[in-house]
Scaffold this motif. Sequence first.
Motif, PDB file in Angstrom:
ATOM      1  N   LEU A  29       0.828  -1.206   0.000  1.00 48.43           N
ATOM      2  CA  LEU A  29       0.000   0.000   0.000  1.00 48.43           C
ATOM      3  C   LEU A  29       0.865   1.260   0.000  1.00 48.43           C
ATOM      4  O   LEU A  29       0.545   2.243  -0.672  1.00 48.43           O
ATOM      5  N   LYS A  30       1.983   1.232   0.733  1.00 47.35           N
ATOM      6  CA  LYS A  30       2.924   2.366   0.705  1.00 47.35           C
ATOM      7  C   LYS A  30       3.495   2.546  -0.693  1.00 47.35           C
ATOM      8  O   LYS A  30       3.672   3.663  -1.170  1.00 47.35           O
ATOM      9  N   MET A  31       3.794   1.424  -1.355  1.00 46.06           N
ATOM     10  CA  MET A  31       4.318   1.485  -2.706  1.00 46.06           C
ATOM     11  C   MET A  31       3.303   2.128  -3.658  1.00 46.06           C
ATOM     12  O   MET A  31       3.658   2.952  -4.492  1.00 46.06           O
ATOM     13  N   TYR A  32       2.036   1.767  -3.518  1.00 43.88           N
ATOM     14  CA  TYR A  32       1.005   2.385  -4.354  1.00 43.88           C
ATOM     15  C   TYR A  32       0.931   3.896  -4.111  1.00 43.88           C
ATOM     16  O   TYR A  32       0.716   4.671  -5.044  1.00 43.88           O
ATOM     17  N   ASP A  33       1.102   4.324  -2.864  1.00 41.04           N
ATOM     18  CA  ASP A  33       1.125   5.761  -2.565  1.00 41.04           C
ATOM     19  C   ASP A  33       2.263   6.458  -3.303  1.00 41.04           C
ATOM     20  O   ASP A  33       2.105   7.581  -3.787  1.00 41.04           O
ATOM     21  N   ILE A  34       3.400   5.794  -3.381  1.00 40.21           N
ATOM     22  CA  ILE A  34       4.538   6.366  -4.100  1.00 40.21           C
ATOM     23  C   ILE A  34       4.184   6.570  -5.569  1.00 40.21           C
ATOM     24  O   ILE A  34       4.465   7.613  -6.157  1.00 40.21           O
ATOM     25  N   PHE A  35       3.525   5.572  -6.173  1.00 40.53           N
ATOM     26  CA  PHE A  35       3.188   5.682  -7.591  1.00 40.53           C
ATOM     27  C   PHE A  35       2.093   6.721  -7.862  1.00 40.53           C
ATOM     28  O   PHE A  35       1.964   7.198  -8.983  1.00 40.53           O
ATOM     29  N   LYS A  36       1.330   7.078  -6.847  1.00 42.12           N
ATOM     30  CA  LYS A  36       0.313   8.129  -7.008  1.00 42.12           C
ATOM     31  C   LYS A  36       0.917   9.533  -6.893  1.00 42.12           C
ATOM     32  O   LYS A  36       0.283  10.510  -7.241  1.00 42.12           O
ATOM     33  N   ASP A  37       2.144   9.621  -6.377  1.00 40.51           N
ATOM     34  CA  ASP A  37       2.793  10.912  -6.158  1.00 40.51           C
ATOM     35  C   ASP A  37       2.925  11.667  -7.474  1.00 40.51           C
ATOM     36  O   ASP A  37       3.391  11.119  -8.470  1.00 40.51           O
ATOM     37  N   GLY A  38       2.515  12.924  -7.461  1.00 43.39           N
ATOM     38  CA  GLY A  38       2.575  13.739  -8.671  1.00 43.39           C
ATOM     39  C   GLY A  38       3.867  14.508  -8.840  1.00 43.39           C
ATOM     40  O   GLY A  38       4.081  15.137  -9.876  1.00 43.39           O
ATOM     41  N   ILE A  39       4.744  14.467  -7.863  1.00 44.15           N
ATOM     42  CA  ILE A  39       5.970  15.259  -7.911  1.00 44.15           C
ATOM     43  C   ILE A  39       7.164  14.436  -8.385  1.00 44.15           C
ATOM     44  O   ILE A  39       7.980  14.902  -9.170  1.00 44.15           O
ATOM     45  N   LEU A  40       7.252  13.199  -7.923  1.00 41.26           N
ATOM     46  CA  LEU A  40       8.397  12.345  -8.255  1.00 41.26           C
ATOM     47  C   LEU A  40       8.395  11.952  -9.738  1.00 41.26           C
ATOM     48  O   LEU A  40       7.337  11.773 -10.338  1.00 41.26           O
ATOM     49  N   LEU A  41       9.589  11.795 -10.291  1.00 41.59           N
ATOM     50  CA  LEU A  41       9.735  11.273 -11.645  1.00 41.59           C
ATOM     51  C   LEU A  41       9.491   9.763 -11.611  1.00 41.59           C
ATOM     52  O   LEU A  41       9.647   9.128 -10.561  1.00 41.59           O
ATOM     53  N   GLU A  42       9.154   9.173 -12.755  1.00 48.95           N
ATOM     54  CA  GLU A  42       8.859   7.737 -12.820  1.00 48.95           C
ATOM     55  C   GLU A  42      10.046   6.903 -12.320  1.00 48.95           C
ATOM     56  O   GLU A  42       9.864   5.912 -11.624  1.00 48.95           O
ATOM     57  N   GLN A  43      11.260   7.305 -12.677  1.00 49.53           N
ATOM     58  CA  GLN A  43      12.446   6.564 -12.245  1.00 49.53           C
ATOM     59  C   GLN A  43      12.611   6.641 -10.725  1.00 49.53           C
ATOM     60  O   GLN A  43      12.961   5.656 -10.081  1.00 49.53           O
ATOM     61  N   GLU A  44      12.313   7.795 -10.151  1.00 46.88           N
ATOM     62  CA  GLU A  44      12.396   7.944  -8.695  1.00 46.88           C
ATOM     63  C   GLU A  44      11.345   7.076  -8.001  1.00 46.88           C
ATOM     64  O   GLU A  44      11.621   6.450  -6.974  1.00 46.88           O
ATOM     65  N   LYS A  45      10.153   7.035  -8.570  1.00 45.14           N
ATOM     66  CA  LYS A  45       9.097   6.195  -8.009  1.00 45.14           C
ATOM     67  C   LYS A  45       9.532   4.732  -8.001  1.00 45.14           C
ATOM     68  O   LYS A  45       9.331   4.021  -7.019  1.00 45.14           O
ATOM     69  N   ALA A  46      10.118   4.286  -9.107  1.00 45.68           N
ATOM     70  CA  ALA A  46      10.592   2.902  -9.211  1.00 45.68           C
ATOM     71  C   ALA A  46      11.683   2.627  -8.179  1.00 45.68           C
ATOM     72  O   ALA A  46      11.680   1.566  -7.538  1.00 45.68           O
ATOM     73  N   GLN A  47      12.598   3.580  -7.979  1.00 48.46           N
ATOM     74  CA  GLN A  47      13.673   3.405  -6.993  1.00 48.46           C
ATOM     75  C   GLN A  47      13.098   3.271  -5.587  1.00 48.46           C
ATOM     76  O   GLN A  47      13.499   2.375  -4.825  1.00 48.46           O
ATOM     77  N   PHE A  48      12.185   4.153  -5.227  1.00 50.84           N
ATOM     78  CA  PHE A  48      11.576   4.101  -3.899  1.00 50.84           C
ATOM     79  C   PHE A  48      10.777   2.809  -3.707  1.00 50.84           C
ATOM     80  O   PHE A  48      10.814   2.191  -2.645  1.00 50.84           O
ATOM     81  N   ALA A  49      10.040   2.406  -4.749  1.00 51.35           N
ATOM     82  CA  ALA A  49       9.248   1.179  -4.660  1.00 51.35           C
ATOM     83  C   ALA A  49      10.158  -0.029  -4.434  1.00 51.35           C
ATOM     84  O   ALA A  49       9.874  -0.866  -3.576  1.00 51.35           O
ATOM     85  N   LEU A  50      11.234  -0.112  -5.170  1.00 51.36           N
ATOM     86  CA  LEU A  50      12.177  -1.224  -4.993  1.00 51.36           C
ATOM     87  C   LEU A  50      12.811  -1.191  -3.607  1.00 51.36           C
ATOM     88  O   LEU A  50      13.007  -2.233  -2.976  1.00 51.36           O
ATOM     89  N   ALA A  51      13.126   0.010  -3.122  1.00 52.16           N
ATOM     90  CA  ALA A  51      13.711   0.121  -1.780  1.00 52.16           C
ATOM     91  C   ALA A  51      12.742  -0.398  -0.714  1.00 52.16           C
ATOM     92  O   ALA A  51      13.169  -0.989   0.280  1.00 52.16           O
TER      93      ALA A  51
END
Length: 196
Positions: A29-51
């Motif tokens: 669910l936290k990962m889904y919140d990251i992907f909903k973020d409108g500020i982060l770039l797609e690559q940053e979202k992927a990095q945070f999700a993997l972390a």
Amino acid sequence: MIDIAKPLTNFVIYNGRKIKLNISFDTVLKMYDIFKDGILLEQEKAQFALALLVKGSKIPDFKVLDIIFKEQIETFQRQSSRNQLRVVDFKQDSSYIYSSFLMDYGIDLIEQQGKLHWQKFISLFQGLSEKTKIREVMSIRAKPLPKPDKHNQEYIHSLMELKAYYALEISQEERERNFQEGLKRLAETLITRAKT
């Protein structure tokens, strides 16, 4: 769906290597919140999700994220039609979901953070009984308003109040998408009527 004849896994195989995952429901669910973020770039979202999802300090290639989604997450989401109204949001409805799990299963989701596997969570969520609060709220959101007649004015008014009370907040992007889909449906209806 879960295959009860097989054990749940908390890893994926990528390039012949076993990658251990933290696949608990709260992490997903936290990962889904990251992907909903409108500020982060797609690559940053992927990095945070993997972390969040990958155990250990060595973060693998971004391609492993696709495998994680395919094998551990997306296989448990039902396909929805493009015109289907969204009736649940795990973040906005968290209190209703919490109380529903406690009522139906005796499961305290706060105590299960970091423990309850995503696939178990989704299967249990889909199996919640009609008497739970989240299922009641989802039913209200999905229920269409009937055509008014002289007998149902009070019912329509009551249902409209319930729909307003339980309405989900939507993003500007979702609002625009709904508006475009509404215009498209209106145009299709007008074209069909013009042909007949």
